[in-house]
Motif scaffolding. Structure first.
Motif, PDB file in Angstrom:
ATOM      1  N   ALA A  25       1.197  -0.786   0.143  1.00  0.00           N
ATOM      2  CA  ALA A  25       0.134   0.386   0.021  1.00  0.00           C
ATOM      3  C   ALA A  25       0.520   1.381   0.131  1.00  0.00           C
ATOM      4  O   ALA A  25       1.463   1.802  -0.631  1.00  0.00           O
ATOM      5  CB  ALA A  25      -1.154   0.093   0.488  1.00  0.00           C
ATOM      6  N   PRO A  30      -0.058  -0.952  -5.571  1.00  0.00           N
ATOM      7  CA  PRO A  30      -1.003  -0.698  -5.345  1.00  0.00           C
ATOM      8  C   PRO A  30      -1.798  -1.871  -4.490  1.00  0.00           C
ATOM      9  O   PRO A  30      -0.852  -3.042  -4.682  1.00  0.00           O
ATOM     10  CB  PRO A  30      -1.598  -0.387  -6.657  1.00  0.00           C
ATOM     11  CG  PRO A  30      -0.310  -0.067  -7.241  1.00  0.00           C
ATOM     12  CD  PRO A  30       0.859  -0.913  -6.912  1.00  0.00           C
ATOM     13  N   THR A  31      -3.054  -1.291  -4.128  1.00  0.00           N
ATOM     14  CA  THR A  31      -2.824  -2.581  -2.779  1.00  0.00           C
ATOM     15  C   THR A  31      -4.480  -3.224  -3.804  1.00  0.00           C
ATOM     16  O   THR A  31      -4.224  -4.790  -3.966  1.00  0.00           O
ATOM     17  CB  THR A  31      -3.532  -2.156  -1.800  1.00  0.00           C
ATOM     18  OG1 THR A  31      -3.536  -1.131  -0.142  1.00  0.00           O
ATOM     19  CG2 THR A  31      -4.960  -2.617  -0.775  1.00  0.00           C
ATOM     20  N   GLU A  80      -6.308   5.575  -5.167  1.00  0.00           N
ATOM     21  CA  GLU A  80      -4.426   5.362  -5.036  1.00  0.00           C
ATOM     22  C   GLU A  80      -4.050   5.638  -6.075  1.00  0.00           C
ATOM     23  O   GLU A  80      -4.080   6.121  -7.224  1.00  0.00           O
ATOM     24  CB  GLU A  80      -4.709   3.651  -4.922  1.00  0.00           C
ATOM     25  CG  GLU A  80      -5.031   3.005  -4.005  1.00  0.00           C
ATOM     26  CD  GLU A  80      -4.328   1.764  -3.969  1.00  0.00           C
ATOM     27  OE1 GLU A  80      -4.112   0.726  -2.844  1.00  0.00           O
ATOM     28  OE2 GLU A  80      -4.625  -0.030  -5.274  1.00  0.00           O
ATOM     29  N   VAL A  88       2.572   3.887  -4.829  1.00  0.00           N
ATOM     30  CA  VAL A  88       1.565   4.630  -3.713  1.00  0.00           C
ATOM     31  C   VAL A  88       2.338   5.518  -3.131  1.00  0.00           C
ATOM     32  O   VAL A  88       2.558   5.329  -2.049  1.00  0.00           O
ATOM     33  CB  VAL A  88       0.639   3.934  -2.976  1.00  0.00           C
ATOM     34  CG1 VAL A  88      -0.472   4.471  -3.301  1.00  0.00           C
ATOM     35  CG2 VAL A  88      -0.168   2.556  -4.609  1.00  0.00           C
ATOM     36  N   LEU A  91      -3.455   8.014  -0.948  1.00  0.00           N
ATOM     37  CA  LEU A  91      -4.688   7.789  -1.187  1.00  0.00           C
ATOM     38  C   LEU A  91      -6.018   8.682  -1.169  1.00  0.00           C
ATOM     39  O   LEU A  91      -5.235   9.454   0.211  1.00  0.00           O
ATOM     40  CB  LEU A  91      -4.499   6.355  -0.014  1.00  0.00           C
ATOM     41  CG  LEU A  91      -3.883   5.245  -0.198  1.00  0.00           C
ATOM     42  CD1 LEU A  91      -3.297   4.783   1.348  1.00  0.00           C
ATOM     43  CD2 LEU A  91      -3.963   4.243  -0.990  1.00  0.00           C
ATOM     44  N   LEU A 104      -4.636  -0.602   3.715  1.00  0.00           N
ATOM     45  CA  LEU A 104      -3.933   1.193   2.778  1.00  0.00           C
ATOM     46  C   LEU A 104      -3.085   1.235   3.779  1.00  0.00           C
ATOM     47  O   LEU A 104      -1.958   1.655   2.752  1.00  0.00           O
ATOM     48  CB  LEU A 104      -5.045   1.184   3.301  1.00  0.00           C
ATOM     49  CG  LEU A 104      -6.441   1.407   2.118  1.00  0.00           C
ATOM     50  CD1 LEU A 104      -7.672   2.294   1.928  1.00  0.00           C
ATOM     51  CD2 LEU A 104      -5.637   0.337   0.628  1.00  0.00           C
TER      52      LEU A 104
END
Length: 168
Positions: A25, A30-31, A80, A88, A91, A104
């Motif tokens: 995250a 990216p998650t 994101e 990232v 967020l 996250l």
């Protein structure tokens, strides 16, 4: 007989572990999966699970980043902000429930919790928005039951030409 069942169980467990998605995250990959669809900068935020490429304006070299939006099963939309190296750097979220901040924020989650704990002790308790402003991490959450909003970003990781105001 027991050892063969154990082996089968171990093989199934190992297979499931390998098939499980790897999550990273803030500060990492990216998650949520980045979709292949794209939208222009002007239409950003209008499409769920869309990806938008942006270029910051100004006299400095153009900063390019991607915003990937995912709608969680709860209805909360998580954006994101993905910069160079597929990392990232920010967020944002809005929706009826809080997103999984532990997931996250990843490695930044303990710093977030500690800062909130310190603020709670310093301010003598209370309720309200949870805000953390540190040199290496900013997290701002707010809203009320059924309508939560927030953002988190790494000030040192913002691409050149991108300001905190761009994280919406």
């Amino acid at each position: 007989m027991m050892t063969s069942q154990f082996r089968i169980l171990a093989i199934v467990a190992a297979s499931l572990a390998l098939a499980a998605p790897a999550y990273a995250a803030l500060g990492g990959a990216p998650t949520y999966p980045v979709t292949a669809s794209s939208t222009s900068a002007g239409a950003a935020g209008q499409h769920s699970a869309a990806v938008a490429r942006f270029a910051a304006s100004g006299s400095s070299p153009a900063a390019s980043y991607t915003v990937s939006q995912t709608t969680l099963s709860s209805g909360t939309v998580v954006s994101e902000y993905i910069g160079a190296g597929n990392s990232v750097f920010a967020l944002s979220w809005q929706g009826p429930t809080m997103p999984p901040l532990k997931t996250l924020l990843a490695t930044y989650f303990p710093s977030y919790v500690q800062a909130l704990t310190d603020a709670h002790v310093t301010q003598g308790g209370g309720y309200g928005p949870a805000v953390v402003h540190q040199s290496g991490l900013v997290v701002e959450t707010g809203g009320h039951m059924g309508a939560f909003v927030g953002r988190a970003y790494l000030p040192q990781a913002l691409p050149q030409g991108v300001s905190a105001d761009d994280i919406k």
